[in-house]
Design a protein around this motif. Structure first.
Motif, PDB file in Angstrom:
ATOM      1  N   PHE A  98       0.831  -1.204   0.000  1.00 33.34           N
ATOM      2  CA  PHE A  98       0.000   0.000   0.000  1.00 33.34           C
ATOM      3  C   PHE A  98       0.863   1.252   0.000  1.00 33.34           C
ATOM      4  O   PHE A  98       2.097   1.197   0.033  1.00 33.34           O
ATOM      5  CB  PHE A  98      -1.041   0.011   1.119  1.00 33.34           C
ATOM      6  CG  PHE A  98      -0.534  -0.320   2.504  1.00 33.34           C
ATOM      7  CD1 PHE A  98       0.250   0.571   3.211  1.00 33.34           C
ATOM      8  CD2 PHE A  98      -0.862  -1.521   3.098  1.00 33.34           C
ATOM      9  CE1 PHE A  98       0.694   0.284   4.485  1.00 33.34           C
ATOM     10  CE2 PHE A  98      -0.428  -1.831   4.380  1.00 33.34           C
ATOM     11  CZ  PHE A  98       0.355  -0.928   5.081  1.00 33.34           C
ATOM     12  N   CYS A  99       0.185   2.403   0.015  1.00 34.36           N
ATOM     13  CA  CYS A  99       0.730   3.680  -0.461  1.00 34.36           C
ATOM     14  C   CYS A  99       1.963   4.238   0.245  1.00 34.36           C
ATOM     15  O   CYS A  99       3.039   4.336  -0.335  1.00 34.36           O
ATOM     16  CB  CYS A  99      -0.369   4.744  -0.394  1.00 34.36           C
ATOM     17  SG  CYS A  99      -1.847   4.353  -1.327  1.00 34.36           S
ATOM     18  N   SER A 100       1.798   4.686   1.485  1.00 35.92           N
ATOM     19  CA  SER A 100       2.835   5.470   2.148  1.00 35.92           C
ATOM     20  C   SER A 100       4.174   4.758   2.253  1.00 35.92           C
ATOM     21  O   SER A 100       5.227   5.364   2.007  1.00 35.92           O
ATOM     22  CB  SER A 100       2.356   5.926   3.531  1.00 35.92           C
ATOM     23  OG  SER A 100       3.302   6.796   4.120  1.00 35.92           O
ATOM     24  N   PRO A 101       4.213   3.463   2.593  1.00 39.31           N
ATOM     25  CA  PRO A 101       5.516   2.792   2.620  1.00 39.31           C
ATOM     26  C   PRO A 101       6.229   2.786   1.270  1.00 39.31           C
ATOM     27  O   PRO A 101       7.458   2.924   1.214  1.00 39.31           O
ATOM     28  CB  PRO A 101       5.156   1.371   3.072  1.00 39.31           C
ATOM     29  CG  PRO A 101       3.922   1.550   3.898  1.00 39.31           C
ATOM     30  CD  PRO A 101       3.148   2.614   3.174  1.00 39.31           C
ATOM     31  N   SER A 102       5.471   2.629   0.192  1.00 41.47           N
ATOM     32  CA  SER A 102       6.094   2.660  -1.140  1.00 41.47           C
ATOM     33  C   SER A 102       6.705   4.024  -1.432  1.00 41.47           C
ATOM     34  O   SER A 102       7.826   4.134  -1.938  1.00 41.47           O
ATOM     35  CB  SER A 102       5.061   2.318  -2.216  1.00 41.47           C
ATOM     36  OG  SER A 102       4.747   0.944  -2.205  1.00 41.47           O
ATOM     37  N   ARG A 103       5.991   5.084  -1.107  1.00 46.20           N
ATOM     38  CA  ARG A 103       6.480   6.435  -1.381  1.00 46.20           C
ATOM     39  C   ARG A 103       7.656   6.785  -0.469  1.00 46.20           C
ATOM     40  O   ARG A 103       8.615   7.443  -0.902  1.00 46.20           O
ATOM     41  CB  ARG A 103       5.319   7.420  -1.227  1.00 46.20           C
ATOM     42  CG  ARG A 103       4.283   7.204  -2.309  1.00 46.20           C
ATOM     43  CD  ARG A 103       2.909   7.766  -2.014  1.00 46.20           C
ATOM     44  NE  ARG A 103       1.978   7.189  -2.964  1.00 46.20           N
ATOM     45  CZ  ARG A 103       1.799   7.630  -4.210  1.00 46.20           C
ATOM     46  NH1 ARG A 103       2.465   8.692  -4.630  1.00 46.20           N
ATOM     47  NH2 ARG A 103       0.961   7.026  -5.019  1.00 46.20           N
ATOM     48  N   SER A 104       7.586   6.332   0.776  1.00 46.57           N
ATOM     49  CA  SER A 104       8.705   6.540   1.688  1.00 46.57           C
ATOM     50  C   SER A 104       9.932   5.785   1.194  1.00 46.57           C
ATOM     51  O   SER A 104      11.070   6.278   1.283  1.00 46.57           O
ATOM     52  CB  SER A 104       8.331   6.062   3.094  1.00 46.57           C
ATOM     53  OG  SER A 104       7.224   6.775   3.602  1.00 46.57           O
ATOM     54  N   SER A 105       9.727   4.591   0.669  1.00 44.07           N
ATOM     55  CA  SER A 105      10.812   3.772   0.137  1.00 44.07           C
ATOM     56  C   SER A 105      11.481   4.436  -1.057  1.00 44.07           C
ATOM     57  O   SER A 105      12.711   4.546  -1.131  1.00 44.07           O
ATOM     58  CB  SER A 105      10.257   2.394  -0.256  1.00 44.07           C
ATOM     59  OG  SER A 105      11.241   1.594  -0.855  1.00 44.07           O
ATOM     60  N   LEU A 106      10.675   4.889  -1.993  1.00 47.41           N
ATOM     61  CA  LEU A 106      11.205   5.549  -3.192  1.00 47.41           C
ATOM     62  C   LEU A 106      12.038   6.770  -2.848  1.00 47.41           C
ATOM     63  O   LEU A 106      13.162   6.941  -3.329  1.00 47.41           O
ATOM     64  CB  LEU A 106      10.046   5.951  -4.103  1.00 47.41           C
ATOM     65  CG  LEU A 106      10.408   6.778  -5.336  1.00 47.41           C
ATOM     66  CD1 LEU A 106      11.255   5.970  -6.306  1.00 47.41           C
ATOM     67  CD2 LEU A 106       9.136   7.291  -6.022  1.00 47.41           C
ATOM     68  N   ILE A 117       6.449   1.084   7.375  1.00 48.18           N
ATOM     69  CA  ILE A 117       5.512   0.060   6.901  1.00 48.18           C
ATOM     70  C   ILE A 117       4.070   0.405   7.283  1.00 48.18           C
ATOM     71  O   ILE A 117       3.203  -0.460   7.255  1.00 48.18           O
ATOM     72  CB  ILE A 117       5.874  -1.341   7.433  1.00 48.18           C
ATOM     73  CG1 ILE A 117       5.882  -1.369   8.964  1.00 48.18           C
ATOM     74  CG2 ILE A 117       7.208  -1.815   6.861  1.00 48.18           C
ATOM     75  CD1 ILE A 117       5.969  -2.763   9.557  1.00 48.18           C
ATOM     76  N   LEU A 118       3.836   1.675   7.613  1.00 48.18           N
ATOM     77  CA  LEU A 118       2.505   2.096   8.054  1.00 48.18           C
ATOM     78  C   LEU A 118       1.879   3.092   7.084  1.00 48.18           C
ATOM     79  O   LEU A 118       2.562   3.954   6.533  1.00 48.18           O
ATOM     80  CB  LEU A 118       2.584   2.743   9.438  1.00 48.18           C
ATOM     81  CG  LEU A 118       3.154   1.895  10.576  1.00 48.18           C
ATOM     82  CD1 LEU A 118       3.258   2.734  11.839  1.00 48.18           C
ATOM     83  CD2 LEU A 118       2.295   0.665  10.820  1.00 48.18           C
ATOM     84  N   ASN A 119       0.576   2.989   6.932  1.00 42.58           N
ATOM     85  CA  ASN A 119      -0.184   4.000   6.190  1.00 42.58           C
ATOM     86  C   ASN A 119      -0.765   4.998   7.192  1.00 42.58           C
ATOM     87  O   ASN A 119      -1.971   5.215   7.263  1.00 42.58           O
ATOM     88  CB  ASN A 119      -1.307   3.341   5.391  1.00 42.58           C
ATOM     89  CG  ASN A 119      -1.180   3.613   3.904  1.00 42.58           C
ATOM     90  OD1 ASN A 119      -0.167   4.100   3.437  1.00 42.58           O
ATOM     91  ND2 ASN A 119      -2.207   3.275   3.157  1.00 42.58           N
ATOM     92  N   ALA A 120       0.106   5.600   7.981  1.00 37.84           N
ATOM     93  CA  ALA A 120      -0.336   6.481   9.058  1.00 37.84           C
ATOM     94  C   ALA A 120      -0.799   7.826   8.515  1.00 37.84           C
ATOM     95  O   ALA A 120      -0.324   8.302   7.483  1.00 37.84           O
ATOM     96  CB  ALA A 120       0.801   6.689  10.056  1.00 37.84           C
ATOM     97  N   SER A 121      -1.711   8.454   9.231  1.00 36.51           N
ATOM     98  CA  SER A 121      -2.152   9.796   8.875  1.00 36.51           C
ATOM     99  C   SER A 121      -0.994  10.773   9.079  1.00 36.51           C
ATOM    100  O   SER A 121      -0.232  10.651  10.043  1.00 36.51           O
ATOM    101  CB  SER A 121      -3.342  10.192   9.742  1.00 36.51           C
ATOM    102  OG  SER A 121      -3.715  11.521   9.488  1.00 36.51           O
ATOM    103  N   PRO A 122      -0.822  11.759   8.213  1.00 35.57           N
ATOM    104  CA  PRO A 122       0.324  12.661   8.332  1.00 35.57           C
ATOM    105  C   PRO A 122       0.277  13.608   9.526  1.00 35.57           C
ATOM    106  O   PRO A 122       1.251  14.319   9.793  1.00 35.57           O
ATOM    107  CB  PRO A 122       0.308  13.439   7.014  1.00 35.57           C
ATOM    108  CG  PRO A 122      -1.112  13.394   6.570  1.00 35.57           C
ATOM    109  CD  PRO A 122      -1.620  12.053   7.009  1.00 35.57           C
ATOM    110  N   ASN A 123      -0.829  13.609  10.273  1.00 34.71           N
ATOM    111  CA  ASN A 123      -0.949  14.537  11.413  1.00 34.71           C
ATOM    112  C   ASN A 123      -0.564  13.888  12.744  1.00 34.71           C
ATOM    113  O   ASN A 123      -0.848  14.436  13.800  1.00 34.71           O
ATOM    114  CB  ASN A 123      -2.366  15.099  11.498  1.00 34.71           C
ATOM    115  CG  ASN A 123      -3.407  14.025  11.787  1.00 34.71           C
ATOM    116  OD1 ASN A 123      -3.224  12.870  11.425  1.00 34.71           O
ATOM    117  ND2 ASN A 123      -4.500  14.407  12.425  1.00 34.71           N
TER     118      ASN A 123
END
Length: 533
Positions: A98-106, A117-123
C-alpha cells in the motif's frame, strides 16, 4: 464562470511558480542540512534529465501492454504502451502492498522494512522521538531530491506526497525539491481537494483542504479544476519553463487511479459500454492519465529534452480489488493490501531517449524494488547515494541498488536477489508468506463485473507461522503451495525471513496531534500543512 475559474487558477499557479523560481537559491539551503554530498562521475558521462512517475493504485491488467493475451476495448493506453515499446519493461518490479511505505521507500532509498511500513495519517506525532516519531520518512534521512539537488539538478514535485508532513523537514521542499504542488494525505477529493476532518477546541472541524503550493497553502486554487488537470498543467509548466542548461529532476505522482473514483464526464462517456460503475470510472481515469503521459512526452520532445531523458514509471502497489477499488490484476493473485503478487508486483518500465537502442522494446525479469531508483538516479546524476546524515542519527542505511547497468544492457542480471514483504520474502525463485493472507483468489479478464459488482476477494489462505512457499518463476499465479514438498527450501526461506525481520525499523510514530488541527484552522485558513518546527 468555468472559464474564469480556469484562467484564475492558471494565472495563480504560474505566477506562484515564477515567484518560487526566484526563491530557489534560498530553498537550496535546506536539503541535507549541512551535509556535503560527495560527487562522482555520472554513469553516462553527462547528467540526463530524469522524470519519475509513480502511478497510484494502478492494476496489472489496467494497462494495454499487459493485455496482449486478453485484449479488450476497455483498456486503451496508447501512450503508456508506446513508452514501453521504446523502453525496457520491468517484469519483476516490486512495491509495498500500500501507499505510504512505497512512497517513503522511493524517496529514501530504503526498503519499506527499513523506513516505514505504516499507512499512518500525516498529522500524527510522538513527542518522545524527534527523529522518527512522525508519519512517513524519519526526519534525518536524506531525500532523493536532496541528492539530485546536490548534483546540480533543478528539482520539482507534483501530485501526491504521502511521506510525511509534520515539520518542514518532512515536506517535499524539506526533502530537496525546489518546488512542490500537491497534497500530503493518502487521498483527497478531485474537485474540492478536501481530505478529512480534525478536532480542535472540543469542536469537530470538517472539510479541511489538502493542497500545498511550495511555500504555503494553495489558496484560491482548490475547487477550480479537476485535480489531475491542475497537476498536468503544472507539470507542463515545469517542463516549458525549465532552463535547458540545467539537468531536470521531475517527480510526478498522480492522484489517479486512487479513490475517490472521479473523472470528467468526457472521459466517462468513452466507457459508457461498461455496465459496472467502478470499472467504468476506473478505466476512464486511466484513460485520462494516459493522455497526460502523452502530453508530457510531447512537451519533452518539443523542448528537445527527449534524447537526454530517462523516464521511470511504476505503480505504488497493485490495483485495489476490494469493494469500491475498481482495479484488476488479472491473472495475478490478490491485490492492494495483500502480499500476493497482485498486491506487490507492479506495472513498471523505463523509457526515454537515454535508453540505449539495443535495449528498446526488451523485457527484463531481474528483481527491482521501488527503493532501487534512488541509487540508480544518483549514479546517473553523479552523486554518492550513501546517507551520512542518517548514519549520524543512527538510522538504517540505504538498501537501494543501482539498476542502470541492467537498464542499459551492460549487465542483464539484476543485483537484487531478495525483496522483503513485511511479512514475507522473495528470495531467488521462491516466495514465503506467513500468517493468514487475505484476498487469496483471482479476478477475471473483466473485473469487477455483474457477478461481483462491488468487487472483493473474500478467500483467506492460512499459511500459519511456518509459511506458504511458492516458486514464483514457475508458478507466477501462486497456485501451488510447496511448503510440504520442499521442506529444506522452506527452512532456508524461514531463516532468511527471520534475518530480515531482525533488521526491521519500527519506531513508535505517535498519535494524531492537536497542533495539526489548530494550524490547519487558525494559521493555514482551513488547509493541512506542517504543524511542528
Amino acid at each position: 464562470q468555468n472559464i474564469l475559474s480556469r484562467n484564475f487558477v492558471l494565472e495563480t499557479m504560474f505566477t506562484s511558480f515564477a515567484v518560487v523560481q526566484l526563491m530557489l537559491a534560498l530553498l537550496a539551503a535546506r536539503g541535507s542540512v549541512g551535509v556535503e554530498e560527495r560527487l562522482v562521475e555520472p554513469a553516462t558521462g553527462s547528467k540526463p534529465h530524469i522524470v519519475m512517475i509513480l502511478v497510484d493504485d494502478w492494476g496489472w491488467a489496467n494497462v494495454g501492454y499487459h493485455r496482449k493475451d486478453s485484449p479488450t476495448p476497455e483498456v486503451q493506453t496508447p501512450n503508456f504502451d508506446s513508452l514501453v515499446s521504446e523502453g525496457v519493461e520491468l517484469d519483476q518490479h516490486y512495491a509495498y502492498k500500500f501507499c505510504s511505505p512505497s512512497r517513503s521507500s522511493l524517496m529514501s532509498g530504503r526498503l519499506p522494512i527499513h523506513v516505514n511500513i505504516l499507512n499512518a495519517s500525516p498529522n500524527i506525532y510522538n513527542p518522545n522521538n524527534n527523529v522518527s516519531g512522525f508519519a512517513g520518512i524519519p526526519r534525518n534521512m536524506t531525500g532523493m531530491a536532496s541528492k539530485m539537488k546536490a548534483a546540480g539538478y533543478a528539482t520539482h514535485h507534483v501530485g501526491k506526497w504521502d511521506a510525511g508532513m509534520a515539520t518542514p523537514d518532512h515536506t517535499p521542499t524539506g526533502r530537496g525539491f525546489d518546488t512542490t504542488f500537491g497534497y500530503y494525505h493518502h487521498a483527497n477529493d478531485y474537485y474540492n481537494e478536501q481530505a478529512g476532518s480534525c478536532k480542535y477546541n472540543k469542536e469537530q472541524h470538517g472539510r479541511i483542504v489538502d493542497l500545498w503550493n511550495t511555500t504555503g497553502p494553495a489558496h484560491g486554487m482548490n475547487g477550480t479544476l479537476y485535480e489531475e488537470e491542475m497537476f498536468k498543467q503544472h507539470v507542463l509548466e515545469v517542463i516549458s519553463s525549465h532552463d535547458a542548461s540545467t539537468p531536470l529532476f521531475l517527480y510526478y505522482a498522480p492522484h489517479i487511479v486512487h479513490t475517490p473514483l472521479q473523472v470528467p464526464d468526457v472521459y466517462l462517456k468513452r466507457y459508457s459500454m461498461i455496465d459496472d460503475h467502478d470499472r467504468q470510472y476506473y478505466h476512464a481515469m486511466v484513460a485520462f492519465l494516459d493522455d497526460v503521459i502523452g502530453n508530457i512526452t510531447t512537451a519533452l520532445k518539443e523542448r528537445n529534452f527527449w534524447n537526454n531523458t530517462l523516464i521511470a514509471v511504476s505503480a505504488d502497489n497493485g490495483g485495489p480489488v476490494y469493494p469500491g477499488g475498481g482495479a484488476n490484476n488479472f491473472p495475478q493473485k490478490g491485490g492492494k493490501m495483500s502480499n500476493w503478487q497482485g498486491g506487490v508486483r507492479v506495472n513498471a518500465f523505463a523509457s526515454g531517449g537515454l535508453i540505449p537502442q539495443g535495449m528498446r522494446g526488451k523485457k527484463v525479469d531481474g528483481y527491482v524494488a521501488l527503493a532501487d531508483w534512488y541509487a540508480t538516479f544518483c549514479a546517473l546524476a553523479g552523486v554518492d547515494p550513501q546517507d551520512e546524515r542518517a548514519a549520524a542519527a543512527h538510522l538504517p542505511p540505504i538498501d537501494s541498488l543501482n539498476m542502470w547497468p541492467m537498464l542499459s544492457g551492460e549487465n542483464m542480471t539484476s543485483p537484487r536477489v531478495e525483496v522483503p514483504l513485511s511479512p514475507g520474502l522473495i528470495s531467488g525463485d521462491y516466495k514465503i508468506l506467513v500468517g493468514d493472507v487475505a484476498q487469496a483468489g483471482y479476478t477475471g479478464p473483466h473485473y469487477p463485473n455483474t457477478t461481483n459488482p462491488n468487487g472483493g476477494i473474500k478467500a483467506v489462505q492460512h499459511c500459519g507461522q511456518g509459511g506458504c512457499l511458492f516458486n514464483i518463476k514457475e508458478d507466477p499465479e501462486e497456485r501451488n503451495d510447496l511448503a510440504k514438498t520442499m521442506p529444506e527450501v522452506l527452512k532456508n526461506m524461514q531463516a532468511r525471513l527471520e534475518a530480515w525481520e531482525d533488521t526491521a525499523f519500527n519506531p513508535e510514530r505517535g498519535n494524531p496531534w492537536p497542533e495539526a488541527c489548530r494550524k490547519a484552522i487558525e494559521d493555514y485558513g482551513g488547509f493541512w500543512g506542517p504543524f511542528l518546527e
